[in-house]
Write an enzyme that holds these catalytic residues in place. Structure first.
Site, PDB file in Angstrom:
ATOM      1  N   HIS A   1     -10.880  80.412 -81.501  1.00  0.00           N
ATOM      2  CA  HIS A   1     -10.037  81.080 -80.504  1.00  0.00           C
ATOM      3  C   HIS A   1      -8.905  80.172 -79.983  1.00  0.00           C
ATOM      4  O   HIS A   1      -7.784  80.630 -79.780  1.00  0.00           O
ATOM      5  CB  HIS A   1     -10.917  81.551 -79.342  1.00  0.00           C
ATOM      6  CG  HIS A   1     -10.346  82.682 -78.555  1.00  0.00           C
ATOM      7  ND1 HIS A   1     -11.106  83.689 -78.029  1.00  0.00           N
ATOM      8  CD2 HIS A   1      -9.068  82.970 -78.199  1.00  0.00           C
ATOM      9  CE1 HIS A   1     -10.323  84.534 -77.380  1.00  0.00           C
ATOM     10  NE2 HIS A   1      -9.086  84.121 -77.469  1.00  0.00           N
TER      11      HIS A   1
ATOM     12  N   TYR B   1     -13.974  88.058 -74.719  1.00  0.00           N
ATOM     13  CA  TYR B   1     -13.556  89.300 -74.069  1.00  0.00           C
ATOM     14  C   TYR B   1     -14.744  90.070 -73.486  1.00  0.00           C
ATOM     15  O   TYR B   1     -14.548  91.050 -72.766  1.00  0.00           O
ATOM     16  CB  TYR B   1     -12.787  90.222 -75.048  1.00  0.00           C
ATOM     17  CG  TYR B   1     -11.558  89.626 -75.682  1.00  0.00           C
ATOM     18  CD1 TYR B   1     -10.996  88.434 -75.212  1.00  0.00           C
ATOM     19  CD2 TYR B   1     -10.934  90.247 -76.765  1.00  0.00           C
ATOM     20  CE1 TYR B   1      -9.870  87.889 -75.815  1.00  0.00           C
ATOM     21  CE2 TYR B   1      -9.808  89.714 -77.360  1.00  0.00           C
ATOM     22  CZ  TYR B   1      -9.285  88.527 -76.886  1.00  0.00           C
ATOM     23  OH  TYR B   1      -8.171  87.991 -77.492  1.00  0.00           O
TER      24      TYR B   1
ATOM     25  N   LYS C   1     -13.816  86.201 -82.485  1.00  0.00           N
ATOM     26  CA  LYS C   1     -13.390  84.797 -82.364  1.00  0.00           C
ATOM     27  C   LYS C   1     -14.477  83.929 -81.751  1.00  0.00           C
ATOM     28  O   LYS C   1     -15.220  84.384 -80.870  1.00  0.00           O
ATOM     29  CB  LYS C   1     -12.125  84.700 -81.496  1.00  0.00           C
ATOM     30  CG  LYS C   1     -11.050  85.707 -81.876  1.00  0.00           C
ATOM     31  CD  LYS C   1      -9.766  85.557 -81.099  1.00  0.00           C
ATOM     32  CE  LYS C   1      -8.839  86.738 -81.375  1.00  0.00           C
ATOM     33  NZ  LYS C   1      -9.020  87.872 -80.462  1.00  0.00           N
TER      34      LYS C   1
HETATM   35  P1  NDP Z   1       0.228  93.064 -75.319  1.00  0.00           P
HETATM   36  O1  NDP Z   1       1.523  92.399 -75.598  1.00  0.00           O
HETATM   37  O2  NDP Z   1      -0.420  93.900 -76.358  1.00  0.00           O
HETATM   38  O3  NDP Z   1       0.465  93.902 -74.000  1.00  0.00           O
HETATM   39  C1  NDP Z   1      -0.530  94.670 -73.407  1.00  0.00           C
HETATM   40  C2  NDP Z   1       0.088  95.267 -72.147  1.00  0.00           C
HETATM   41  O4  NDP Z   1       1.170  96.137 -72.495  1.00  0.00           O
HETATM   42  C3  NDP Z   1      -0.887  96.101 -71.354  1.00  0.00           C
HETATM   43  O5  NDP Z   1      -0.571  95.901 -69.999  1.00  0.00           O
HETATM   44  C4  NDP Z   1      -0.583  97.525 -71.775  1.00  0.00           C
HETATM   45  O6  NDP Z   1      -0.855  98.429 -70.724  1.00  0.00           O
HETATM   46  C5  NDP Z   1       0.917  97.450 -72.016  1.00  0.00           C
HETATM   47  N1  NDP Z   1       1.355  98.389 -73.066  1.00  0.00           N
HETATM   48  C6  NDP Z   1       0.709  98.690 -74.214  1.00  0.00           C
HETATM   49  N2  NDP Z   1       1.399  99.583 -74.918  1.00  0.00           N
HETATM   50  C7  NDP Z   1       2.509  99.882 -74.206  1.00  0.00           C
HETATM   51  C8  NDP Z   1       3.585 100.764 -74.412  1.00  0.00           C
HETATM   52  N3  NDP Z   1       3.652 101.526 -75.492  1.00  0.00           N
HETATM   53  N4  NDP Z   1       4.558 100.813 -73.454  1.00  0.00           N
HETATM   54  C9  NDP Z   1       4.498 100.026 -72.359  1.00  0.00           C
HETATM   55  N5  NDP Z   1       3.482  99.172 -72.106  1.00  0.00           N
HETATM   56  C10 NDP Z   1       2.492  99.111 -73.021  1.00  0.00           C
HETATM   57  O7  NDP Z   1      -0.771  91.898 -74.804  1.00  0.00           O
HETATM   58  P2  NDP Z   1      -2.237  91.449 -75.147  1.00  0.00           P
HETATM   59  O8  NDP Z   1      -2.466  90.201 -74.405  1.00  0.00           O
HETATM   60  O9  NDP Z   1      -3.227  92.515 -74.925  1.00  0.00           O
HETATM   61  O10 NDP Z   1      -2.171  91.085 -76.699  1.00  0.00           O
HETATM   62  C11 NDP Z   1      -2.601  91.980 -77.708  1.00  0.00           C
HETATM   63  C12 NDP Z   1      -3.921  91.534 -78.291  1.00  0.00           C
HETATM   64  O11 NDP Z   1      -3.813  90.223 -78.821  1.00  0.00           O
HETATM   65  C13 NDP Z   1      -5.049  91.395 -77.266  1.00  0.00           C
HETATM   66  O12 NDP Z   1      -5.557  92.627 -76.820  1.00  0.00           O
HETATM   67  C14 NDP Z   1      -6.023  90.549 -78.035  1.00  0.00           C
HETATM   68  O13 NDP Z   1      -6.721  91.326 -78.982  1.00  0.00           O
HETATM   69  C15 NDP Z   1      -5.070  89.565 -78.717  1.00  0.00           C
HETATM   70  N6  NDP Z   1      -4.882  88.340 -77.923  1.00  0.00           N
HETATM   71  C16 NDP Z   1      -5.305  87.154 -78.459  1.00  0.00           C
HETATM   72  C17 NDP Z   1      -5.179  85.981 -77.762  1.00  0.00           C
HETATM   73  C18 NDP Z   1      -5.676  84.728 -78.358  1.00  0.00           C
HETATM   74  O14 NDP Z   1      -5.753  83.732 -77.628  1.00  0.00           O
HETATM   75  N7  NDP Z   1      -6.015  84.674 -79.624  1.00  0.00           N
HETATM   76  C19 NDP Z   1      -4.580  85.927 -76.416  1.00  0.00           C
HETATM   77  C20 NDP Z   1      -4.132  87.219 -75.950  1.00  0.00           C
HETATM   78  C21 NDP Z   1      -4.262  88.344 -76.693  1.00  0.00           C
HETATM   79  P3  NDP Z   1      -2.064  99.511 -70.736  1.00  0.00           P
HETATM   80  O15 NDP Z   1      -3.252  98.906 -71.421  1.00  0.00           O
HETATM   81  O16 NDP Z   1      -2.285  99.743 -69.283  1.00  0.00           O
HETATM   82  O17 NDP Z   1      -1.543 100.731 -71.437  1.00  0.00           O
END
Ligand code: NDP
Length: 275
Positions: free
Chosen positions: A108, A50, A75
């Site tokens: 990861h 990240y 990770k």
């Molecule tokens: P999420 O499912 O957490 O979704 C994030 C998105 O949802 C962003 O666009 C955010 O917008 C929006 N959002 C957040 N809160 C709200 C809300 N209350 N209402 C409406 N929209 C909302 O996806 P992620 O991919 O970020 O997954 C979460 C975490 O998991 C990551 O940040 C990371 O730490 C981890 N991860 C791990 C992976 C792996 O391979 N191990 C892969 C992907 C993620 P905004 O920020 O603009 O508010």
């Protein structure tokens, strides 16, 4: 209501709701992590990939929260360089984070085509033995690779972090985890904004009934199923809103209606079997 702590099989605990920082640029990582800590999050999920460990680390150092109250995950990236020397990669992460030890270190991706997922898991066992990580786990290991890594080492990951949300519920892996004492952690818990999940009537009807937001309903569903989850937001109001999902309790009928949303084609991210 405070965020519950779930026991890990190695005797430690993990706060069930954390703050994810995928796609958060390093320039703003300190600021948003600082906001999350001020809102009450005590668990932060980052990764070498990240490119924001340094910013996250600045917020952790400046926080008025004792280190022992924080839970920090990072990770090991799955390039050959990192896998060749996972210990050096972990030490470099600790350096950027400004920590002596992470609470959880994850491989990861299994990246089966690279054929290094057992080696990588073995390296994490050594990382834990050296005290660089308190707990160790994996992310994105398809079932055959997960079984192979466990069989080869005799050690099961404490945590398996996988894509998981109401459209993609990973029942087969969750059943395997339950049999092996592995805690399931949901990434992309809100569907990453890639689908209409937060507009689905099965979610919005429950939200209206509780005067809650759709995101809170989805997060409450994860918590009710005993999943650890780490929603990401850089929006100040959503950072607070998402944490407050810990206060929301859904009925058995509401949970069952959301359980029914599982879809065979519900995966939004990369398939760990082919990535
Ligand atoms: P999420 O499912 O957490 O979704 C994030 C998105 O949802 C962003 O666009 C955010 O917008 C929006 N959002 C957040 N809160 C709200 C809300 N209350 N209402 C409406 N929209 C909302 O996806 P992620 O991919 O970020 O997954 C979460 C975490 O998991 C990551 O940040 C990371 O730490 C981890 N991860 C791990 C992976 C792996 O391979 N191990 C892969 C992907 C993620 P905004 O920020 O603009 O508010």
């Amino acid at each position: 209501m405070p965020v519950p702590a779930l026991p890990l099989p190695d005797g430690t605990t993990i706060p069930q709701l954390g703050y994810g920082v995928f796609l958060v640029e390093n320039e703003i990582a300190a600021d948003v992590t600082d906001r999350a800590l001020a809102a009450g999050y005590r668990h932060v999920d980052t990764a070498t990939r990240y490119d924001n460990e340094e910013g996250v680390g600045r917020a952790l150092r400046n926080a008025a929260v004792p280190r022992e109250d924080l839970f920090v995950t990072t990770k090991l990236w799955n390039d050959a360089h990192a896998h060749d020397d996972a210990i050096a990669a972990c030490e470099a992460s600790l350096d950027r984070l400004g920590l002596d030890q992470v609470d959880l270190y994850l491989v990861h991706w299994a990246a089966p085509s690279q054929g290094r997922y057992v080696e990588a898991w073995r390296a994490l066992i050594e990382i834990r033995e050296r005290g660089l990580a308190r707990s160790i786990g994996v992310a994105n290991y398809p079932l055959p690779q997960l079984e192979e890594a466990i069989d080869a080492t005799g050690v099961a990951p404490a945590v398996h972090q996988i894509e998981l949300h109401p459209y993609f519920q990973q029942r087969e892996l969750r059943e395997f985890h339950a049999r092996h004492g592995i805690v399931t952690e949901s990434w992309g818990p809100l569907g990453q904004g890639k689908s209409d999940l937060l507009e689905n009537p099965a979610i919005t009807d429950v939200a209206a009934a509780h005067d809650a937001s759709p995101a809170q309903v989805v997060l409450a569903w994860h918590l009710a199923h005993g999943l650890v989850t780490i929603p990401k937001s850089v929006t100040p109001s959503r950072i607070v809103e998402n944490l407050a999902a810990a206060e929301l309790t859904l009925t058995a009928e509401e949970l069952a209606a959301i359980d029914d949303l599982d879809r065979p084609d519900g995966r939004g991210g990369a398939d760990p079997a082919t990535r």
